[in-house]
Each structure stands twice: as C-alpha cells, then as structure tokens.
Design an enzyme around this catalytic site. Sequence first.
Site, short mmCIF file in Angstrom:
data_model
loop_
_atom_site.label_atom_id
_atom_site.label_comp_id
_atom_site.label_asym_id
_atom_site.label_seq_id
_atom_site.Cartn_x
_atom_site.Cartn_y
_atom_site.Cartn_z
N PHE A 249 2.49 5.03 -24.13
CA PHE A 249 1.31 4.79 -23.46
C PHE A 249 0.31 4.09 -24.16
CE2 PHE A 249 2.74 9.13 -22.02
CZ PHE A 249 3.40 8.80 -21.02
N ASN A 642 14.89 -2.91 -10.61
CA ASN A 642 15.45 -1.63 -10.17
C ASN A 642 14.49 -0.84 -9.39
OD1 ASN A 642 16.22 1.15 -10.33
ND2 ASN A 642 17.43 0.81 -12.05
N PRO A 643 14.67 -0.79 -8.27
CA PRO A 643 13.55 -0.09 -7.31
C PRO A 643 13.38 1.21 -7.62
CG PRO A 643 15.30 -1.14 -5.74
CD PRO A 643 15.38 -1.41 -7.33
N LYS A 712 7.20 -9.29 -12.70
CA LYS A 712 5.82 -8.95 -13.23
C LYS A 712 6.16 -7.52 -13.64
CE LYS A 712 3.22 -11.73 -10.27
NZ LYS A 712 2.31 -11.74 -8.92
N GLY A 713 5.14 -6.85 -13.92
CA GLY A 713 5.21 -5.39 -14.66
C GLY A 713 5.05 -4.41 -13.62
N VAL A 714 5.20 -3.18 -13.81
CA VAL A 714 4.99 -2.15 -12.94
C VAL A 714 4.44 -0.93 -13.61
CG1 VAL A 714 6.47 -2.64 -10.72
CG2 VAL A 714 7.16 -1.25 -12.71
N GLU A 716 1.60 -0.20 -15.65
CA GLU A 716 0.36 0.24 -15.51
C GLU A 716 -0.58 0.04 -14.30
OE1 GLU A 716 -1.25 -0.47 -19.99
OE2 GLU A 716 0.41 -2.33 -19.42
MO1 MOS Z 1 0.23 0.27 -23.11
S1 MOS Z 1 -1.60 0.75 -23.16
O1 MOS Z 1 0.66 -1.31 -22.95
O2 MOS Z 1 1.59 0.99 -23.90
#
Ligand code: MOS
Length: 752
Positions: A249, A642-643, A712-714, A716
């Site tokens: 995290f 990967n849903p 893209k990212g999921v 955060e």
């Molecule tokens: Mo995170 S705050 O990008 O591990």
Amino acid sequence: MPDPIPFTAPRQRFGSSSGQPITRRDGLLKVTGAATYAADNHPAGLLHGVVATSTIARGRVVSLDVDAAKAHPGVVEVITPANRPPLALDPDEKHGLFGFRFEALQNDTVRYAGQPIAFVVAETLEAATEGARLLTPEYEAERARVGLDGGERYENQSAGVGAPPAFSVGDLKAGFAAATRKVEAEYETPGQYHNAMEPHALVAEWDGDRLTIDTPNQAIVMARGLFAGFFGIPPENVVLRSPFIGGGFGSKAILAGPQVLTILAARMVGRPVKLALTRQQMYGPVGHRGATRQHLSLGLDDDGRLTALEHQSLAMTSSFDEFVEPAANASQNLYASPAISTRNSGMRGDIGTPGPMRAPGEASGSAALECVLDEAANAIGIDPLEMRLRNYAETDPATGRPYSAKALRECYQQGAETFGWAGRPIDPRQMRDDAGRLVGWGMGTALFHAPMFQAEARVTLRGDGTALVETSGVDMGQGAWTVLAQIAADGLGLDIDKVELRSGHSELPDGGVAGGSGHTATAGSALHNAGADVIGKLAELAVNDPESPLFGAGNAGVEAREGRLWHPDDETRSESYGEILSRAGMSNLSGEGKGARDPANAEARAMFSHGAVFAEVKVDPDLGQVLVTRMVGAFAAGRIINPRLAKSQLYGGMIWGLSFALHEEAVHDRRTGRIMNADLAGYHVPVHADIPAMEALLVDEEDPYVNGLGVKGVGEIGVTGSVGAIANAIWHATGVRVRRFPIRIEDLIAPR
Ligand code: MOS
C-alpha cells in the site's frame, strides 16, 4: 479494438488469456502456507533483532542501560549511537524513491514516538525483546508538537513526491466574481496507517562483502541499489528477494531505519539477523497517510455550473522531511471550471514522516471534493449526479488536453442504473426502512492517474513449448503474478499453463515499481514487448529456413498462437516453436522488452481511470449507528486483463473508502505525542459485518494512447469516490453534514 501495437513483424493476439477471469496462480501457495514471506527465512546461525523505540516524541535519549541488556544471557550485541559502526551514506540525507531521511542511530535525537533508539541482537526473539526492555532509556523530553493545531507552519517546497505545492489555471478572482452562488466548507482527515497484514521484516545474511536480503519491497532493484549504497558495496553484491508480499500500500516502497539497522547488525556480529517489526512499531518509521485540513470554495452559477474552484489543503508532515499529502490536487483534473486553484501547505509535527498510502492525494482530497460538490448540489437544489453531469469535463481542466479515454459518463449511467438511483429524493431524511432506520443515498466520482514508470522484462521460449518470463516487479497481493503471466502468455501466443513467471528477485530484469496503480501497465508492457521481440526472432528463423512450412512467408503477418507460428495466408502451414528451435539447433530463444509511456502521447493526452460510486446507508435515528448497506461502483480503466482480480482490487478500494469514512484514525496523546491506538484493536478497520453487498462494474473503455496494451490501473481508484459517497449518504439519511473523518456516532447524535 485495433491491433494495439503497430507490428511490422509477426502479430501477437489478445484474448486467449487476457480478459479471462482466471483465479490467482499463487492462491494455492498462499492458502496452504507454502508461499514464503521474508520472516519465514531462517538461515543457519540466525540471530534475532529487536528495535528499541522511543516513548517520547521529541527530545534526546540521555541514557541507555546497555550493561543490563548485555548481561542478559541471550543477548549478543546492543547497538546504540555510541557504538554504531559508520554507514557509507548519511541517513540524514534524502534517500530513495521519495527522498526520505530516517533514523539509523546516527545520534541521540528523538524526532517522533516509535523512533528507533537502539537495536538489540540475541539468540532468540524473546531474549532480544527482553534485552530491549532492559535498556530502560532515560530522556530529556521537550513538548511534543501534535496535530494540525499544535504543529509549526513552514514554507513547503513541494507536495507529494517533489511536485510543486501550488497550481492554478484561469482567473480565480474573475471566476468568483462571475459566480451567483458560493459554497465553502472545511474538511478534516486524520492520520491513517497502512496496516499491511505482513509487518515490515528483513533477514540479512553477509558472505564477505556480499549480502543477501529477504524483505518485502515494492521496488526491488531500486531498493537493492540503495541498500548497497549504505554499506559501500556495488549493487551486484546484493541479492534482494521478495517473492511474496503481505500487502504494501505504499509503505513498502520506503526504505527505513529498522531495515538498515538489521543489515548493519548482521555485519557487526558476523551472523544472519532477522527483524520483524511489531504491529505497534509500524506506527512511526514506515510511513502513513498524513492528516489534512482542507478548505474548498466553489463559485457557481444558478444552474450549479462551476465558475471557480479553490482547494487548499494543510497537511501534517514530520519535523525533518517534506512529504506533504497532495490532497488539493484532487481538484485539478475532474470537474470543468474556468478557474481552478490548488495549494498544499505543510505543517510540521513530531511524527514519523508520512508517505504515499493507497491513492495518495486523491483519497483524502476526493473525500473533501465529493462532499463539497454534494453540499453545492443541495444548495442549488439539484440531484448530486446531475451536479456532476453539469460539471462534466470534456477535456482535462488543468491542461486543456483531451483525455486519452474517458468513459465516466458511462460509469455514472451504469452505476446509477444498477444502484437504482433514479427517484432519489433531493432532500435529506426522506427515506426509512421497515425498522424505522433513516435511509440515505449518496454518490461520488472516482478518479486516479494512469501513470507508467519504467520496466524491463525478459522472456525465454524453451524447446518443450513452454516459456520462462522474468521481471523483478513484485506482487503485493493484488494479483500481478497472474495478470502479468496472462499478458505474457498472449504476447507469446501460448496457453497460460505453459508460462512460468519469475518475479520478486533483484537479479531479474528491473520490473520497476509495484505502485501508483502503474504496475500492470508498465511491467505488462515490458513483457508484451519482450514477447514481440522473441516471436520476431523465431519468425526470422522460420521464414528463412527452406525446411519450414513458413519458408518465404515474409515476416509481416506471421501469426503466433497456440505455441505455433502460422502462415499469414494459409492455415494449413504452421509450425511449433519447438520444431523451429530444434531445427535451428537451439534449446531456447530469448527476447527482451521495455515498458514505458510513449512521450508523445504523454505530452498530448491526459490519462486517468474514472469511476462513480453509489452508496446506501441506514442510520439508527436514536443511536446514530451507521450501517452501509449497499455499494455499487462503476469503473472505466481501459482494458481489463483479468475481471476477477480487477474487481477484487476495486472491492478492496471501496472497502478502504468505507474504512476511511467510518473507521480509521490514529489518535495522538497530546501530552506525550504517542499514538494511543497503535494496534489493530484500537485502530479500527472494517470487519466482515461492516461490509455490505458490494458490486464493482467494469465499464468498457478502449484507450489507444495510454500504452500499447490499453491498460490503466485499478489498484487505487476504488478508494476515491467511495469516501464521499458514504459521507453524502449519511447526510442524505440524517440531514447532518459531518466534515471530519471518520464520521462517528457522536457526530450524528450531537452534531457540533
Ligand atoms: Mo501505492 S501508495 O502506489 O503502493
């Protein structure tokens, strides 16, 4: 979707592995206990280290009873500033990814409660713990500077990791002058701690000037270089292993004093040493989400359209470092306003340095922004979703650039429909359930950057039709192990069962940082490109070999799938990778690739994941007890590899949003500067009974600019939007607007 990478050479296909909801490849290892975490390592001759930590927050250590500790039969060594061997780098300089200073017993100064003041090495953990206790430190204490009202203001030079503290676009004054309405409010968010299941741990073993380290780390190759620097040895002399991480995290991207001290201790005593921080010791040296006080001012016209948006945040940081939570930046890229101004100011206090924690900036900033939007909707008398739509940004408000892709409208629509938002009464306190509890509905917009970093990968096709794919970047528990293998399998035209992924080791190609929601995009692109490289080489062999059915096919258009190369025009002509390699007299063939953003796209487009979160709460009208009963989030984050695992990330984020809204807070004792609830009993996080029926919808979004994979990212984004959605639902249920998180029972039954 068009072929995402403009191949001139053989084509890779998406779809056989990518997009499949396969379960975690590491799941069995984890549930059976076969996965080894750092502290599971017990090299021969292992000693145990314990950090003695300060019980004052500011001052100096006057004495330590080292003799008493050393008299303990199990204690082997006690390290204090008096006998600490020199380090090759100064811990008081800025280090690492975030430019942090830290405590490695460089002197007797105490800068926060929980700071290392000595390091005890013993034959057993019990003896080391006893030894640390026997040190009975005496202090010269100064009054601790605690909290947003007790700290010291200073002119911070940066916000977050080196970003400028202030930003503005448009003419704010003119924007407010043009407004017919003004809505202003101030929100507070507390210090929060990462609380990963696995505490920071490190096992260090020296062999001459070679060092092996087992420690969870989000950026292995970078960390290796820094550890090497502290001990004056070349990075090649250090092996850093981090095969599994029990949650990071952000906190495990940080290199901190206890880790360096463990390595130092191992060198001093000539035996391997293990350290595992206690839960309490994670409240100090390994980062946290800094407390904020945020002031938002909105200029609006009569229809609720923004004419000006001002977001000022004051955030706590330590007395010796610079990380200021960039909460105000959450207002830069989401809502259309002709004028936007953001500022992140810093307040110094006697605490450990805060750092990035899941959705740094946005988590806290979006909590405030989504609440004030709700307050504005109420002031204008329109539905909160209509409020967002009226301020929908067609281009990035900060830069004017087009978004690389933005399916936020679809998120609003699909989320609202699934939740059943239509017909929500505008006014609060209008809905009750059969038990007489107040019912409220709230929503918030989710937003997070879609960054890419730098990563490298290597793939090796083997004669038996399998492949080894390698990149150092780790899986913190989010599913990267599985998702990266899916991407690699498609890039190689292989079934995923044929793909062996190696990661979490510093000898592997530099996988960059697992963080910032950019790991899949970055390391995934590197793996995909490495696949293209090796398939290109393989096709080269085949089309130039008269004995191959592909001979003369020409490289362009040869297709890689099912472990074979296929002729572009003739389905009957194909050959397995093994056959091609064997005729060429090769047992295997490797390719390499890099992952990074195309700088031209980065210049031209604004890149974000988006989402919309809807929440229902029920509140006991007499007791003020809040139960979140439903949450629906709809997220658009480009191609979903990967849903199942993407949803699991989004659920995690939404749960964290609930936790932010209702549970988490580190409470400081103002007399001592100590955190009073530095454990998982006093620091509340939600349990199963707190978590409602939850749904995460994956909204289709094709992003041709973000990277070749369209990913893209999921990681955060789920936190953002969720905090505001719950706070707004509580207002809708009760009519009470709570502007301080977490929202407590007493705020609702005795509003201040
Ligand atoms: Mo995170 S705050 O990008 O591990």
